[in-house]
Design a protein around this motif. Structure first.
Motif, PDB file in Angstrom:
ATOM      1  N   UNK A 226     -22.482  34.036  48.709  1.00  0.00           N
ATOM      2  CA  UNK A 226     -22.876  32.411  50.019  1.00  0.00           C
ATOM      3  C   UNK A 226     -21.818  32.673  50.630  1.00  0.00           C
ATOM      4  N   UNK A 227     -20.217  32.563  49.972  1.00  0.00           N
ATOM      5  CA  UNK A 227     -18.823  32.266  51.042  1.00  0.00           C
ATOM      6  C   UNK A 227     -18.044  33.716  51.444  1.00  0.00           C
ATOM      7  N   UNK A 228     -18.909  35.563  51.415  1.00  0.00           N
ATOM      8  CA  UNK A 228     -18.450  36.161  51.268  1.00  0.00           C
ATOM      9  C   UNK A 228     -17.064  37.026  50.722  1.00  0.00           C
ATOM     10  N   UNK A 229     -16.547  37.982  50.341  1.00  0.00           N
ATOM     11  CA  UNK A 229     -15.859  38.377  50.041  1.00  0.00           C
ATOM     12  C   UNK A 229     -14.975  38.278  50.905  1.00  0.00           C
ATOM     13  N   UNK A 230     -13.223  38.675  50.014  1.00  0.00           N
ATOM     14  CA  UNK A 230     -12.383  37.919  50.409  1.00  0.00           C
ATOM     15  C   UNK A 230     -11.712  38.855  52.360  1.00  0.00           C
ATOM     16  N   UNK A 231     -12.285  39.661  52.428  1.00  0.00           N
ATOM     17  CA  UNK A 231     -12.597  40.269  54.286  1.00  0.00           C
ATOM     18  C   UNK A 231     -12.763  39.549  54.533  1.00  0.00           C
ATOM     19  N   UNK A 232     -14.179  38.903  54.208  1.00  0.00           N
ATOM     20  CA  UNK A 232     -14.435  38.481  55.024  1.00  0.00           C
ATOM     21  C   UNK A 232     -13.798  36.772  54.981  1.00  0.00           C
ATOM     22  N   UNK A 233     -13.330  35.949  54.692  1.00  0.00           N
ATOM     23  CA  UNK A 233     -12.811  34.642  53.949  1.00  0.00           C
ATOM     24  C   UNK A 233     -11.885  34.833  54.761  1.00  0.00           C
ATOM     25  N   UNK A 234     -10.576  35.724  54.582  1.00  0.00           N
ATOM     26  CA  UNK A 234      -9.501  36.261  54.999  1.00  0.00           C
ATOM     27  C   UNK A 234      -9.713  35.979  57.400  1.00  0.00           C
ATOM     28  N   UNK A 235      -8.704  35.149  57.307  1.00  0.00           N
ATOM     29  CA  UNK A 235      -9.007  34.955  59.075  1.00  0.00           C
ATOM     30  C   UNK A 235      -7.391  35.279  59.515  1.00  0.00           C
ATOM     31  N   UNK A 236      -6.457  35.514  58.653  1.00  0.00           N
ATOM     32  CA  UNK A 236      -5.219  35.123  59.275  1.00  0.00           C
ATOM     33  C   UNK A 236      -3.699  35.607  58.243  1.00  0.00           C
ATOM     34  N   UNK A 237      -3.012  36.127  58.862  1.00  0.00           N
ATOM     35  CA  UNK A 237      -2.529  36.494  57.409  1.00  0.00           C
ATOM     36  C   UNK A 237      -1.278  36.333  58.382  1.00  0.00           C
ATOM     37  N   UNK A 238       0.020  36.416  56.871  1.00  0.00           N
ATOM     38  CA  UNK A 238       1.711  36.845  57.603  1.00  0.00           C
ATOM     39  C   UNK A 238       2.120  37.496  56.668  1.00  0.00           C
ATOM     40  N   UNK A 239       3.157  38.777  57.139  1.00  0.00           N
ATOM     41  CA  UNK A 239       3.989  39.695  56.072  1.00  0.00           C
ATOM     42  C   UNK A 239       4.585  40.761  56.330  1.00  0.00           C
ATOM     43  N   UNK A 240       5.562  40.007  54.900  1.00  0.00           N
ATOM     44  CA  UNK A 240       6.873  40.867  55.581  1.00  0.00           C
ATOM     45  C   UNK A 240       6.916  42.369  55.457  1.00  0.00           C
ATOM     46  N   UNK A 241       7.715  42.944  56.454  1.00  0.00           N
ATOM     47  CA  UNK A 241       8.052  44.343  56.198  1.00  0.00           C
ATOM     48  C   UNK A 241       9.374  44.355  56.939  1.00  0.00           C
ATOM     49  N   UNK A 242      10.017  45.638  56.443  1.00  0.00           N
ATOM     50  CA  UNK A 242      10.974  45.516  57.069  1.00  0.00           C
ATOM     51  C   UNK A 242      11.815  45.106  57.667  1.00  0.00           C
ATOM     52  N   UNK A 243      12.700  44.522  58.012  1.00  0.00           N
ATOM     53  CA  UNK A 243      13.420  43.766  59.788  1.00  0.00           C
ATOM     54  C   UNK A 243      11.627  42.524  60.583  1.00  0.00           C
ATOM     55  N   UNK A 244      10.945  42.743  60.092  1.00  0.00           N
ATOM     56  CA  UNK A 244       9.858  42.337  61.117  1.00  0.00           C
ATOM     57  C   UNK A 244       8.823  41.271  60.628  1.00  0.00           C
ATOM     58  N   UNK A 245       7.924  40.375  60.829  1.00  0.00           N
ATOM     59  CA  UNK A 245       7.163  40.183  60.284  1.00  0.00           C
ATOM     60  C   UNK A 245       5.538  40.113  60.707  1.00  0.00           C
ATOM     61  N   UNK A 280     -11.223  30.600  55.042  1.00  0.00           N
ATOM     62  CA  UNK A 280     -12.227  29.890  55.367  1.00  0.00           C
ATOM     63  C   UNK A 280     -12.304  29.013  53.749  1.00  0.00           C
ATOM     64  N   UNK A 281     -12.867  27.469  54.444  1.00  0.00           N
ATOM     65  CA  UNK A 281     -12.685  26.904  53.084  1.00  0.00           C
ATOM     66  C   UNK A 281     -13.884  25.910  53.419  1.00  0.00           C
ATOM     67  N   UNK A 282     -14.681  25.785  52.629  1.00  0.00           N
ATOM     68  CA  UNK A 282     -15.568  25.097  53.115  1.00  0.00           C
ATOM     69  C   UNK A 282     -16.190  23.536  52.130  1.00  0.00           C
ATOM     70  N   UNK A 283     -16.215  22.640  52.211  1.00  0.00           N
ATOM     71  CA  UNK A 283     -16.636  21.388  51.944  1.00  0.00           C
ATOM     72  C   UNK A 283     -16.957  21.383  50.825  1.00  0.00           C
ATOM     73  N   UNK A 284     -16.645  20.717  49.516  1.00  0.00           N
ATOM     74  CA  UNK A 284     -17.529  20.877  48.286  1.00  0.00           C
ATOM     75  C   UNK A 284     -18.817  20.526  48.140  1.00  0.00           C
ATOM     76  N   UNK A 285     -19.747  21.430  47.661  1.00  0.00           N
ATOM     77  CA  UNK A 285     -21.176  21.131  47.417  1.00  0.00           C
ATOM     78  C   UNK A 285     -21.776  19.882  47.337  1.00  0.00           C
ATOM     79  N   UNK A 286     -22.477  18.924  47.521  1.00  0.00           N
ATOM     80  CA  UNK A 286     -23.361  17.908  47.054  1.00  0.00           C
ATOM     81  C   UNK A 286     -23.709  18.555  45.382  1.00  0.00           C
ATOM     82  N   UNK A 287     -24.547  19.753  45.531  1.00  0.00           N
ATOM     83  CA  UNK A 287     -25.326  20.192  44.476  1.00  0.00           C
ATOM     84  C   UNK A 287     -24.623  21.498  43.928  1.00  0.00           C
TER      85      UNK A 287
END
Length: 562
Positions: A226-245, A280-287
């Motif tokens: 239903x929710x997808x793998x983490x590759x589907x769920x993750x849309x944006x990121x911040x990643x630290x590299x030497x001297x930059x982000x 990605x997040x979803x409203x808590x399911x009713x059931x």
């Protein structure tokens, strides 16, 4: 005090929780019959930490001073226990080595940044000192991604993200949440639930793994249908590299050239330190329900899972165990009593009269989430498919029990290690058209490996994570090692592990579906993505990290390190 809790230094999970077979009357006879081990015989418990010889830290004073200046004295830790906790993950190889006190290289310091700015300060200091940096989340990795390289001269810094554990904001219109990378599964879901949301990502390691770790290894959860793998769920990121982000905005789709987001997914710390992500997040399911079904054999069960995957139903979980895993699961149940026992005995007796061979029966769990109408329609569609493939419905009771106990299975591995059995997992994915071939030939390869060693062993499998074109097969195997010698135990283990992994790539599967590459699976990477594919990965890693400061040794084969 850092305020960050960790798993046991010698095994899975938290102190005070362990697997106990004594309230499961069928387990001891089952294990004796299948692999010849007496569960009541005295085992060998893990060693006392005081008996472990921990190498002294080799931290240059100038680097130590920079780290303390950036983070504060309390968040730069060189205690033996902290350093050992951060030396290994929780793979079988890790656990055998730690129990033997095998610590050829231990991180020299563990740092606990509390902000992205502090992460940047650590990364810059490590690279300027030509040290090695290993990002650390929950420590649950089982593919060797956390093991320090055999560096004789360069200091090794373990960067623990446990203080970066908050849900920072929720974009309700977009259905997105911005979450710090060190958030453990339960903490993340607790914070989202308080706002009426869920991420829905539940790997087996859920209680002891983090968002950053999921992204770094391309994790999948049991509700990925239903929710997808983490590759589907993750849309944006911040990643630290030497001297930059690296800053990747949470866009629904983009055509901005080769995807940097995809490059970070599965990078295992080699392309920087993930500090936060939009998911990605979803409203808590009713059931929410998990229903158990039983199929007469593996072939009919797999056909049913395939039919469900192409049907109009949208379940959250589709999982089915083969006959061996079903038998093992039933052996670990507590004793049934009264009406429950009568119903179970009556059902099994009825199925035997219908011609079922219960040794081949396959237990399945299907999850349903959503509004009442949606759940009702999905259950009707799945129920029809189950019946068409000879299956029967067992109901909510077994499904609810599975839902409660699904995160406790790894504790069994520590118990088995105590009594001389080496147990581990290997998972793969392949097209539906190759699934049965991969299954049968992998089972055969493992059994031939057991025979070549002259040891008793057991292999079982379940199907999970169904996709349009194929599915994941998750194999669990165990072998009896009568040797107390670490090298001999690992030699025997690798004979079986290599047979299984080689079977995957020989017959159309991938080397890992969701546990990542690390060091344990790197040997097969060229066979999986081609030598030219590894050339591309090496060029990318070398371009970002020419000094090999970011988790060197993980992800690519050792001979491809520059």
């Amino acid at each position: 005090m850092t305020g960050v809790t960790h798993q046991k230094w010698w095994g899975w999970g938290v102190e005070g929780i362990a697997f106990n077979y004594r309230d499961k009357p069928r387990m001891a006879p089952f294990v004796m019959d299948r692999i010849g081990i007496d569960l009541s015989a005295p085992g060998t418990p893990p060693p006392s930490f005081d008996d472990i010889d921990v190498p002294a830290p080799r931290l240059p004073e100038d680097l130590a001073a920079e780290l303390r200046s950036a983070l504060g004295e309390d968040h730069v830790v060189t205690s033996d226990l902290d350093r050992v906790v951060h030396t290994y993950g929780k793979g079988l190889v890790d656990l055998v080595k730690i129990r033997a006190g095998h610590l050829p290289r231990v991180p020299d310091v563990v740092v606990y940044p509390g902000t992205e700015e502090e992460v940047r300060a650590v990364v810059d200091a490590v690279v300027a000192s030509d040290a090695v940096l290993i990002p650390f989340g929950g420590g649950s990795n089982i593919s060797g991604s956390l093991t320090p390289p055999a560096e004789e001269t360069r200091p090794i810094v373990s960067l623990d993200l446990g203080r970066l554990n908050r849900v920072l904001e929720v974009d309700e219109d977009a259905g997105l949440a911005r979450v710090q990378a060190g958030a453990l599964g339960p903490d993340l879901e607790e914070q989202l639930t308080a706002r009426g949301w869920t991420m829905g990502h539940q790997p087996d390691s859920f209680k002891h793994s983090t968002l950053g770790g999921w992204i770094a290894t391309r994790s999948s959860g049991m509700q990925s249908d239903k929710y997808g793998d983490i590759a589907d769920i993750t849309r944006g990121m911040r990643v630290v590299l030497p001297g930059k982000v690296i800053v990747l905005r949470p866009l629904p789709s983009t055509s901005s050239g080769p995807s940097v987001r995809e490059m970070i997914l599965g990078s295992e710390g080699r392309l920087g330190v993930i500090t936060e992500a939009w998911v990605h997040v979803h409203r808590l399911p009713e059931n929410r329900e998990i229903i158990a079904y039983l199929f007469p054999n593996w072939g009919s069960a797999v056909q049913a899972m395939h039919a469900i995957s192409v049907s109009d139903a949208h379940p959250s979980v589709t999982r089915v165990s083969d006959g061996n895993e079903t038998a093992f699961s039933l052996s670990t149940q507590k004793a049934s009593k009264g009406a429950k026992k009568a119903v179970q005995d009556g059902l099994f007796g009825f199925l035997e009269k219908r011609g079922w061979d219960l040794d081949k029966a396959c237990l399945s769990y299907v999850g349903y989430e959503g509004g009442s109408a949606r759940v009702k329609a999905d259950k009707a569609t799945v129920g029809k498919i189950v019946r068409e493939h000879g299956g029967v419905k067992l109901g909510k009771g077994p499904g609810a029990l599975y839902d409660q106990k699904k995160f406790d299975t790894p504790y069994i591995r520590d118990f088995l290690l105590d009594i001389g059995a080496l147990a581990d997992v290997s998972e793969t994915a392949m097209p539906w058209s190759r699934l049965m071939e991969v299954y049968h030939l992998t089972i055969r390869a493992a059994r031939e490996a057991f025979d070549s060693l002259g040891v008793r062993g057991y292999i079982m499998c379940h199907l999970s994570h169904s996709y349009h074109s194929g599915a994941c097969l998750y194999f669990t195997f165990a072998l009896v090692s009568r040797s107390a010698d670490m090298d001999e135990q690992l030699r025997q283990y690798w004979v079986v592990k290599k047979a299984i992994q080689q079977s995957f790539v020989d017959h159309g599967g991938t080397i890992s579906h969701h546990h990542g590459v690390g060091t344990d699976h790197a040997h097969w990477l060229e066979q999986d993505i081609s030598p030219a594919g590894v050339d591309v990965q090496v060029s990318l890693l070398q371009g970002v990290d020419p000094g090999r400061n970011l988790n060197p040794g993980s992800l690519i084969p050792a001979d491809r390190e520059w």
